[in-house]
Design a protein around this motif. Structure first.
Motif, PDB file in Angstrom:
ATOM      1  N   ILE A  32       0.834  -1.201   0.000  1.00 41.71           N
ATOM      2  CA  ILE A  32       0.000   0.000   0.000  1.00 41.71           C
ATOM      3  C   ILE A  32       0.874   1.258   0.000  1.00 41.71           C
ATOM      4  O   ILE A  32       0.617   2.216  -0.736  1.00 41.71           O
ATOM      5  N   LEU A  34       3.974   1.565  -1.064  1.00 40.99           N
ATOM      6  CA  LEU A  34       4.627   1.687  -2.367  1.00 40.99           C
ATOM      7  C   LEU A  34       3.667   2.284  -3.386  1.00 40.99           C
ATOM      8  O   LEU A  34       4.009   3.211  -4.127  1.00 40.99           O
ATOM      9  N   ALA A  35       2.441   1.745  -3.411  1.00 36.00           N
ATOM     10  CA  ALA A  35       1.439   2.241  -4.361  1.00 36.00           C
ATOM     11  C   ALA A  35       1.144   3.711  -4.087  1.00 36.00           C
ATOM     12  O   ALA A  35       1.005   4.509  -5.023  1.00 36.00           O
ATOM     13  N   GLY A  36       1.064   4.066  -2.797  1.00 33.23           N
ATOM     14  CA  GLY A  36       0.813   5.458  -2.442  1.00 33.23           C
ATOM     15  C   GLY A  36       1.920   6.371  -2.943  1.00 33.23           C
ATOM     16  O   GLY A  36       1.662   7.454  -3.473  1.00 33.23           O
ATOM     17  N   VAL A  38       3.949   5.782  -5.500  1.00 34.42           N
ATOM     18  CA  VAL A  38       3.855   5.857  -6.963  1.00 34.42           C
ATOM     19  C   VAL A  38       2.789   6.874  -7.369  1.00 34.42           C
ATOM     20  O   VAL A  38       3.003   7.722  -8.238  1.00 34.42           O
ATOM     21  N   LEU A  39       1.656   6.793  -6.701  1.00 35.21           N
ATOM     22  CA  LEU A  39       0.550   7.691  -7.028  1.00 35.21           C
ATOM     23  C   LEU A  39       0.926   9.146  -6.752  1.00 35.21           C
ATOM     24  O   LEU A  39       0.643  10.039  -7.548  1.00 35.21           O
ATOM     25  N   TRP A  41       3.969  10.438  -6.577  1.00 39.98           N
ATOM     26  CA  TRP A  41       5.044  10.879  -7.458  1.00 39.98           C
ATOM     27  C   TRP A  41       4.536  11.094  -8.886  1.00 39.98           C
ATOM     28  O   TRP A  41       4.744  12.133  -9.497  1.00 39.98           O
ATOM     29  N   LEU A  42       3.821  10.098  -9.406  1.00 37.11           N
ATOM     30  CA  LEU A  42       3.488  10.121 -10.823  1.00 37.11           C
ATOM     31  C   LEU A  42       2.268  10.993 -11.130  1.00 37.11           C
ATOM     32  O   LEU A  42       2.203  11.629 -12.171  1.00 37.11           O
ATOM     33  N   ILE A  43       1.290  11.020 -10.233  1.00 30.74           N
ATOM     34  CA  ILE A  43       0.024  11.690 -10.560  1.00 30.74           C
ATOM     35  C   ILE A  43      -0.271  12.905  -9.688  1.00 30.74           C
ATOM     36  O   ILE A  43      -0.646  13.952 -10.191  1.00 30.74           O
ATOM     37  N   LEU A  45       1.813  14.814  -7.734  1.00 29.88           N
ATOM     38  CA  LEU A  45       2.762  15.931  -7.802  1.00 29.88           C
ATOM     39  C   LEU A  45       2.502  16.862  -8.993  1.00 29.88           C
ATOM     40  O   LEU A  45       2.485  18.082  -8.812  1.00 29.88           O
ATOM     41  N   PRO A  46       2.280  16.324 -10.188  1.00 31.13           N
ATOM     42  CA  PRO A  46       1.969  17.232 -11.311  1.00 31.13           C
ATOM     43  C   PRO A  46       0.728  18.085 -11.048  1.00 31.13           C
ATOM     44  O   PRO A  46       0.647  19.226 -11.506  1.00 31.13           O
ATOM     45  N   LEU A  47      -0.209  17.518 -10.302  1.00 32.39           N
ATOM     46  CA  LEU A  47      -1.425  18.266  -9.966  1.00 32.39           C
ATOM     47  C   LEU A  47      -1.111  19.396  -8.988  1.00 32.39           C
ATOM     48  O   LEU A  47      -1.527  20.542  -9.173  1.00 32.39           O
ATOM     49  N   ILE A  48      -0.314  19.054  -7.957  1.00 34.15           N
ATOM     50  CA  ILE A  48       0.013  20.039  -6.922  1.00 34.15           C
ATOM     51  C   ILE A  48       0.853  21.172  -7.495  1.00 34.15           C
ATOM     52  O   ILE A  48       0.641  22.348  -7.178  1.00 34.15           O
ATOM     53  N   ILE A  49       1.805  20.817  -8.377  1.00 33.41           N
ATOM     54  CA  ILE A  49       2.728  21.839  -8.879  1.00 33.41           C
ATOM     55  C   ILE A  49       1.980  22.911  -9.685  1.00 33.41           C
ATOM     56  O   ILE A  49       2.371  24.076  -9.702  1.00 33.41           O
ATOM     57  N   VAL A  50       0.875  22.521 -10.337  1.00 28.99           N
ATOM     58  CA  VAL A  50       0.086  23.507 -11.090  1.00 28.99           C
ATOM     59  C   VAL A  50      -0.416  24.596 -10.144  1.00 28.99           C
ATOM     60  O   VAL A  50      -0.285  25.792 -10.418  1.00 28.99           O
TER      61      VAL A  50
END
Lengths: 287, 283
Positions: A32, A34-36, A38-39, A41-43, A45-50
């Motif tokens: 769990i 690890l999956a967290g 990945v989520l 990092w990959l999904i 963070l790009p949302l937050i950085i906007v």
């Protein structure tokens, strides 16, 4: 089978999991986490950085970027394009799904593949083909310029490219759904004397409304957010043929990062609303 | 008896019992032809004066070949990593209960819903030299933005939901009795996973991989910002079409697009047969 309905409904499959078919607690929590990660990092963070980048230079800059006349006209164009393309592709999606799922005919699989085609084509090609048809060197180019009609590098081109890109969304959502529901209810309605439109409005539509809504939402998100295809046919005329995603690009390339991310945050909002509506619809469907 | 007559009656009456076949079919085919088929055929019957010789010249040009190499290799790498990460995400989502699971599940769809240009600028901001992650990697000598690694990363972002959403439903429908039986027979959890669960998950994983790969080959918006667009090194095929168009080289753009379209159609064929295979093996 019909006579063997058990009195006690069997427990849902979830409770079948015994200690022997699950992992140990340690393994479970490692997976769990690890999956967290990945989520995140990959999904996420790009949302937050906007959001972070758009507010970096304060609310004033953010607000100025959104109220800029070029941004306002880009927003207007984006809404207009979606308002034209989404209803057209919705009408197509419903009629195509009706034809494909309520009747038997040869070449059905082939037709479904053709409907899916735009998903397989690169967005850039989705724009290029309209240049080849309507551009100055294209099929209808000379005729159009003789009659002073502008299609590419103008609103009609953007609409056509968006129509192409968002073409399969509604049909794709409805076909499996209506396939599963079969034709029995409609056939019952017809034996009771209902005619075509009555069957559709009273029987079919109530059955497919959530799936239809889901398809429309996805179609709309893509119509408002399409970048590659629109970029080819738009001509990038500021205040005229710029959509919101293209405006993000222009600001970014001019190093106006905060403004670019501010406009991007509008599109992020669109994505978030789409996701929320989707999960609401899924929950509604589950009950 | 009763069942067979009913089925036979159904098959006969179903043919044209419901109204509207002619009009819905007619409209669908007309609309499909106008919006999709006719414009696409412009690639084949183009007016750009693209001859076979010219096509061959463009298609074998070093810069064009390099762009295909970049597109194919980064899309393959991204889809492969997505297959592994997507399996992990789907597994955790289906098999475990934990706080925040609903948000977790909803977030998976973000790359579907987020306009690609937004993904492009935000990933570039994260991985550029002074970005949150880029600045951490810089001292290690690892550069992501403006390298093939950056392209791969953008394609991973775009592709991950394809894998999760293809594996997830299959995993949900998986019959746990088989795992139970394996455990009863003395198999450990890892062995059960490798021997019992993985063979069932392989078809959807492969389908998810193919979907992510196909999407990655044609992807434009999320890549152009982070790739740096250096010819021969980080220039992807869709971008090459774009730059040929900007130089009014319509024939060249058409040639590159034709090859890209051919690859996409091949992928579509592969995906369709994979899905057919997956459906058959799940029964």
């Amino acid at each position: 089978m019909a006579g063997t309905v058990p009195l006690h409904v069997p427990a849902p499959r979830k409770s079948v999991s015994s200690p022997r078919t699950t992992e140990s607690k340690a393994v479970k929590w490692v997976l769990i986490s690890l999956a967290g990660l990945v989520l995140l990092w990959l999904i996420a963070l790009p949302l937050i950085i906007v959001l972070v980048e758009s507010l970096k230079r304060g609310l004033d800059v953010y607000w100025a970027a959104l109220t800029d006349p070029d941004a306002a006209s880009a927003l207007k164009l984006t809404l207009l394009v979606a308002a034209i393309t989404v209803p057209l592709n919705t009408i197509f999606g419903v009629t195509a799904a009706w034809a494909v799922t309520k009747f038997r005919f040869r070449g059905k699989g082939f037709l479904i593949t053709l409907i899916d085609l735009p998903f397989a084509v690169s967005p850039v090609i989705g724009g290029l083909i309209f240049i080849l048809v309507f551009g100055s060197h294209g099929w209808f180019g000379p005729w159009l310029s003789n009659h002073d009609i502008k299609i590419v590098f103008a609103l009609p081109g953007i609409v056509l490219a968006t129509l192409f890109i968002t073409f399969p969304f509604v049909a794709r959502e409805l076909i499996p759904l209506m396939e599963e529901q079969g034709t029995q209810e409609e056939e019952a309605a017809i034996t009771l004397g209902a005619h075509g439109w009555q069957i559709f409005w009273r029987v079919t539509l109530p059955n497919i409304k959530w799936g239809l809504l889901y398809g429309i939402i996805l179609c709309n998100a893509r119509a408002m957010g399409e970048f590659g295809a629109v970029s080819v046919v738009s001509g990038h005329i500021r205040g005229e043929t710029n959509t919101l995603p293209l405006h993000v690009e222009i600001l970014y390339n001019e190093y106006q990062f905060s403004a670019s991310f501010a406009v991007a945050s509008l599109l992020l909002l669109l994505a978030l609303v789409t996701m929320i509506v989707k999960s609401l619809l899924l929950r509604k469907n589950a009950h | 008896m009763n069942v067979t007559t009913k089925a036979a009656a159904g098959a006969v009456s179903r043919r044209r019992l419901l109204p509207g076949f002619g009009i819905t079919m007619g409209f669908s085919v007309l609309y499909l032809s106008l919006v999709v088929l006719l414009p696409l055929s412009a690639l084949l019957f183009n007016s750009t004066g693209l001859s076979w010789a010219k096509f061959w010249d463009v298609a074998t040009d070093a810069r064009v070949l390099a762009s295909y190499r970049v597109s194919l290799s980064t899309a393959a790498a991204a889809a492969l990593i997505d297959a592994v990460l997507g399996l992990l995400l789907a597994w955790v989502l289906v098999r475990y209960e934990f706080p925040g699971k609903r948000l977790f599940d909803a977030l998976i769809d973000l790359p579907f819903a987020l306009p690609t240009a937004v993904a492009g600028v935000s990933l570039t901001a994260l991985y550029s030299q002074n970005g949150w992650i880029g600045s951490l990697l810089e001292p290690l000598g690892l550069r992501v933005a403006f390298t093939p690694l950056g392209i791969t990363l953008a394609l991973m972002f775009i592709g991950i939901p394809f894998v999760v959403r293809t594996v997830q439903p299959v995993l949900e429908d998986l019959d746990r009795d088989m795992e139970e039986a394996a455990a009863t027979l003395g198999a450990g959890r890892w062995r059960t996973f490798v021997r019992i669960v993985m063979p069932e998950l392989f078809p959807p994983l492969l389908t998810g991989f193919a979907l992510a790969f196909a999407r990655g080959i044609g992807e434009y918006g999320s890549v152009v910002f982070i790739s740096g667009n250096m010819p021969m090194r980080t220039e992807i095929a869709p971008l090459l079409i774009m730059s040929k168009l900007e130089q009014f080289d319509y024939a060249g753009a058409t040639a590159v697009a034709l090859l890209l379209l051919l690859i996409s159609f091949l992928m579509l064929l592969v995906i369709n047969s994979l899905q057919h295979w997956a459906r058959k093996s799940s029964r």
